[in-house]
Design a protein around this motif. Structure first.
Motif, PDB file in Angstrom:
ATOM      1  N   VAL A  64      -5.262 -11.635  -3.159  1.00 53.59           N
ATOM      2  CA  VAL A  64      -4.952 -11.450  -1.736  1.00 53.59           C
ATOM      3  C   VAL A  64      -5.955 -10.480  -1.117  1.00 53.59           C
ATOM      4  CG1 VAL A  64      -3.230 -10.586  -0.096  1.00 53.59           C
ATOM      5  CG2 VAL A  64      -2.502 -11.879  -2.123  1.00 53.59           C
ATOM      6  N   LYS A  65      -6.494 -10.859   0.049  1.00 58.28           N
ATOM      7  CA  LYS A  65      -7.355  -9.925   0.775  1.00 58.28           C
ATOM      8  C   LYS A  65      -6.546  -9.212   1.849  1.00 58.28           C
ATOM      9  CE  LYS A  65     -11.599  -9.205   3.339  1.00 58.28           C
ATOM     10  NZ  LYS A  65     -12.907  -9.729   3.771  1.00 58.28           N
ATOM     11  N   ILE A  66      -6.507  -7.892   1.750  1.00 57.52           N
ATOM     12  CA  ILE A  66      -5.938  -7.052   2.800  1.00 57.52           C
ATOM     13  C   ILE A  66      -7.094  -6.237   3.364  1.00 57.52           C
ATOM     14  CG2 ILE A  66      -4.302  -5.214   3.338  1.00 57.52           C
ATOM     15  CD1 ILE A  66      -2.562  -6.254   1.066  1.00 57.52           C
ATOM     16  N   CYS A  67      -7.242  -6.263   4.656  1.00 58.43           N
ATOM     17  CA  CYS A  67      -8.502  -5.803   5.261  1.00 58.43           C
ATOM     18  C   CYS A  67      -8.540  -4.309   5.544  1.00 58.43           C
ATOM     19  CB  CYS A  67      -8.774  -6.602   6.522  1.00 58.43           C
ATOM     20  SG  CYS A  67      -8.769  -8.388   6.240  1.00 58.43           S
ATOM     21  N   GLU A  68      -7.859  -3.530   4.734  1.00 53.12           N
ATOM     22  CA  GLU A  68      -7.981  -2.072   4.769  1.00 53.12           C
ATOM     23  C   GLU A  68      -8.699  -1.630   3.503  1.00 53.12           C
ATOM     24  OE1 GLU A  68      -4.799   0.570   6.134  1.00 53.12           O
ATOM     25  OE2 GLU A  68      -3.533  -1.206   6.268  1.00 53.12           O
ATOM     26  N   PRO A  69      -9.762  -0.836   3.649  1.00 53.23           N
ATOM     27  CA  PRO A  69     -10.338  -0.294   4.878  1.00 53.23           C
ATOM     28  C   PRO A  69     -11.312  -1.267   5.544  1.00 53.23           C
ATOM     29  CG  PRO A  69     -11.515   0.548   2.984  1.00 53.23           C
ATOM     30  CD  PRO A  69     -10.412  -0.300   2.443  1.00 53.23           C
ATOM     31  N   ARG A 113      -2.324   4.387  -2.129  1.00 47.36           N
ATOM     32  CA  ARG A 113      -1.439   5.229  -1.321  1.00 47.36           C
ATOM     33  C   ARG A 113      -0.982   4.486  -0.066  1.00 47.36           C
ATOM     34  NH1 ARG A 113      -4.706   8.980  -0.708  1.00 47.36           N
ATOM     35  NH2 ARG A 113      -5.341   8.660   1.469  1.00 47.36           N
ATOM     36  N   ARG A 114      -1.912   3.814   0.613  1.00 51.18           N
ATOM     37  CA  ARG A 114      -1.564   3.052   1.811  1.00 51.18           C
ATOM     38  C   ARG A 114      -0.562   1.948   1.479  1.00 51.18           C
ATOM     39  NH1 ARG A 114      -0.683   3.235   5.976  1.00 51.18           N
ATOM     40  NH2 ARG A 114      -1.617   1.349   6.859  1.00 51.18           N
ATOM     41  N   ALA A 118       3.207   1.571   3.146  1.00 48.57           N
ATOM     42  CA  ALA A 118       3.384   0.587   4.208  1.00 48.57           C
ATOM     43  C   ALA A 118       4.022  -0.729   3.792  1.00 48.57           C
ATOM     44  CB  ALA A 118       2.023   0.298   4.861  1.00 48.57           C
ATOM     45  N   ALA A 119       3.889  -1.127   2.555  1.00 49.57           N
ATOM     46  CA  ALA A 119       4.293  -2.482   2.168  1.00 49.57           C
ATOM     47  C   ALA A 119       5.650  -2.478   1.453  1.00 49.57           C
ATOM     48  CB  ALA A 119       3.242  -3.115   1.276  1.00 49.57           C
ATOM     49  N   PRO A 120       6.508  -3.445   1.759  1.00 46.89           N
ATOM     50  CA  PRO A 120       7.810  -3.521   1.088  1.00 46.89           C
ATOM     51  C   PRO A 120       7.759  -4.229  -0.262  1.00 46.89           C
ATOM     52  CG  PRO A 120       7.675  -5.222   2.762  1.00 46.89           C
ATOM     53  CD  PRO A 120       6.382  -4.441   2.840  1.00 46.89           C
ATOM     54  N   VAL A 121       6.593  -4.767  -0.641  1.00 57.33           N
ATOM     55  CA  VAL A 121       6.459  -5.469  -1.912  1.00 57.33           C
ATOM     56  C   VAL A 121       5.527  -4.678  -2.832  1.00 57.33           C
ATOM     57  CG1 VAL A 121       6.832  -7.681  -0.775  1.00 57.33           C
ATOM     58  CG2 VAL A 121       4.502  -6.892  -1.160  1.00 57.33           C
ATOM     59  N   ARG A 122       5.445  -5.102  -4.080  1.00 64.24           N
ATOM     60  CA  ARG A 122       4.558  -4.422  -5.032  1.00 64.24           C
ATOM     61  C   ARG A 122       3.107  -4.839  -4.782  1.00 64.24           C
ATOM     62  NH1 ARG A 122       8.306  -2.601  -8.997  1.00 64.24           N
ATOM     63  NH2 ARG A 122      10.139  -3.974  -9.158  1.00 64.24           N
ATOM     64  N   ILE A 123       2.200  -3.878  -4.883  1.00 61.10           N
ATOM     65  CA  ILE A 123       0.773  -4.163  -4.704  1.00 61.10           C
ATOM     66  C   ILE A 123       0.002  -3.525  -5.846  1.00 61.10           C
ATOM     67  CG2 ILE A 123      -1.263  -3.789  -3.272  1.00 61.10           C
ATOM     68  CD1 ILE A 123       0.465  -4.012  -0.823  1.00 61.10           C
ATOM     69  N   HIS A 124      -0.813  -4.336  -6.528  1.00 59.75           N
ATOM     70  CA  HIS A 124      -1.697  -3.851  -7.587  1.00 59.75           C
ATOM     71  C   HIS A 124      -3.133  -4.190  -7.190  1.00 59.75           C
ATOM     72  CE1 HIS A 124       1.629  -3.010 -10.361  1.00 59.75           C
ATOM     73  NE2 HIS A 124       2.167  -4.143  -9.921  1.00 59.75           N
TER      74      HIS A 124
END
Length: 426
Positions: A64-69, A113-114, A118-124
């Motif tokens: 998944v691409k999340i555009c931060e930063p 940390r972000r 901010a996210a309600p699901v798990r992020i690795h």
């Protein structure tokens, strides 16, 4: 957290490969018990009636691409987290192709940390394989691994220097790290926007032969054979690449492969009159390739189905086809798109969730993706037969670049739980 009993459910178990009627007890954020048939009446838990709908492990979306930063206007951890929860995705494995690339422990700490905030699901998060994703200098794999990187990849930037790539694989092998690559021959794929053939020629679209993917994979697998590293090909799309993958697995190499859900459900003709929402990377392939990839998923040769969620803003898509940015948002469309294969009788629900939940979790060493006692209570309740017409403006993602806009689809997410906590309810 109080105990919750999910009753009257159609349990989709990808580990056992079964669909059974039953119930499931959640306690302390974990699956405490799985019941075949009706549960006992004295559990003391809050009861949720699933009304005969499907209950499956939450999707583990690899890539998944999340555009931060750098490009927060396209997608943030908050918006992607909401989209994931609404799509039944309970774990996102995020790519490092941000601006700047995630290639240092400090940047990895920032995104971790972000994500937690901010996210309600798990992020690795994954980290870049080379500094700046430029293919010249290896990152500090050990330090990034200690900081929480679950895998290393330059995403769609191919490491063209074979010596650099072999050195990366050698270090990764010593540390037990997983290297994820996007196999293409960049000399052929540069500037291409479609798959070569009569359709691309008639439309005048710069195209590339499917052999470019096979050539890239053959090179990567030769280096994996030399270094014995752990390797995953993230986005295979052509029948021509499958024999090489089959030989590598037969030879005992630690190799897996994934496919984008768009390559399983769309083909090159869907581009139609230069519709840029259908421009993805690799480009959409011919129908024979699509059917070959579905067969490979069913046989277990292709291990993972992912969304390859790639947000693009309107300005980057509202361009001539050749100039438009590649990619599509897909966190909320991954499940209903994959269910097209179920409704077509091509894959069963346990096969789909094996590829969307169990196998990606196993490959990354995560405890998710299972309906078994002591597994995390990361779950999705969905109605596979609920029809709807997709409206892209109702998606939770900031960007709305989906090829399924206006499409008739089947399969709605009703509830999503992460660690036993409800994070989405339709």
């Amino acid at each position: 957290m109080s105990d919750t009993l999910l009753t009257n459910a159609r349990l989709i178990d990808p580990e056992a490969g079964t669909e059974t009627d039953g119930a499931l007890l959640i306690s302390g954020g974990l699956i405490a018990r799985v019941f075949a048939g009706p549960p006992p009446a004295d559990t003391g838990a809050a009861v949720v009636d699933c009304r005969g709908k499907c209950l499956a492990p939450g999707i583990v979306d690899l890539g998944v691409k999340i555009c931060e930063p750098g490009e927060r206007h396209k997608e943030s951890f908050r918006s992607a987290g909401r989209a994931a929860a609404a799509g039944g995705v309970t774990t996102m494995i995020t790519r490092p192709d941000t601006l700047p690339a995630i290639d240092s422990p400090e940047q990895l700490e920032f995104v971790s940390r972000r994500a937690a905030e901010a996210a309600p699901v798990r992020i690795h998060p994954m980290a870049a394989l080379t500094k700046g994703r430029q293919g010249r200098e290896m990152v500090e794999i050990g330090f990034l691994q200690d900081a929480g990187a679950v895998a290393f990849t330059d995403a769609d930037a191919v490491v063209t220097d074979t010596k650099v790539f072999s050195r990366c694989l050698t270090y990764a092998r010593a540390l037990g790290a997983l290297v994820i690559a996007h196999p293409q021959e960049p000399g052929l794929t540069g500037g291409a926007a479609a798959t070569s053939g009569k359709f691309a020629s008639l439309r005048g679209i710069p195209a590339v032969s499917p052999m470019a993917e096979r050539m890239g994979l053959e090179r990567d697998l030769a280096l994996v054979e030399m270094t014995r590293a752990r390797y995953h090909a993230d986005n295979l799309s052509t029948a021509a690449a499958l024999p090489a993958l089959e030989r590598a697995k037969a030879a005992g190499l630690d190799v897996t492969a994934g496919v984008n859900v768009h390559h399983l459900t769309l083909n090159a003709l869907d581009v139609g009159d230069y519709r840029t929402f259908f421009k993805i990377k690799p480009p959409l392939r011919d129908e024979d390739d699509r059917l070959a990839m579905i067969e490979a998923v069913g046989a277990g040769l292709i291990d993972v189905i992912s969304s390859m969620h790639t947000p693009q803003d309107e300005e980057s898509k509202r361009l001539p086809f050749e100039e438009a940015a590649s990619g599509a948002v897909a966190l909320q469309t991954l499940l209903p798109a994959a269910l097209r294969l179920y409704h077509a009788g091509q894959l069963t629900l346990p096969q789909l969730f094996r590829a969307m939940a169990l196998t990606p979790a196993q490959r990354l060493g995560l405890p998710a993706g299972r309906l078994s006692e002591s597994a995390p209570a990361d779950l999705v309740l969905f109605d596979p037969d609920a029809p709807f017409v997709l409206d892209r403006f109702k998606l939770e993602s900031k960007s709305k670049n989906t090829p399924f806009d206006g499409a008739r689809m089947e399969g709605k997410v009703l509830k999503t739980w992460v660690g036993g906590r409800e994070v989405f309810a339709a």
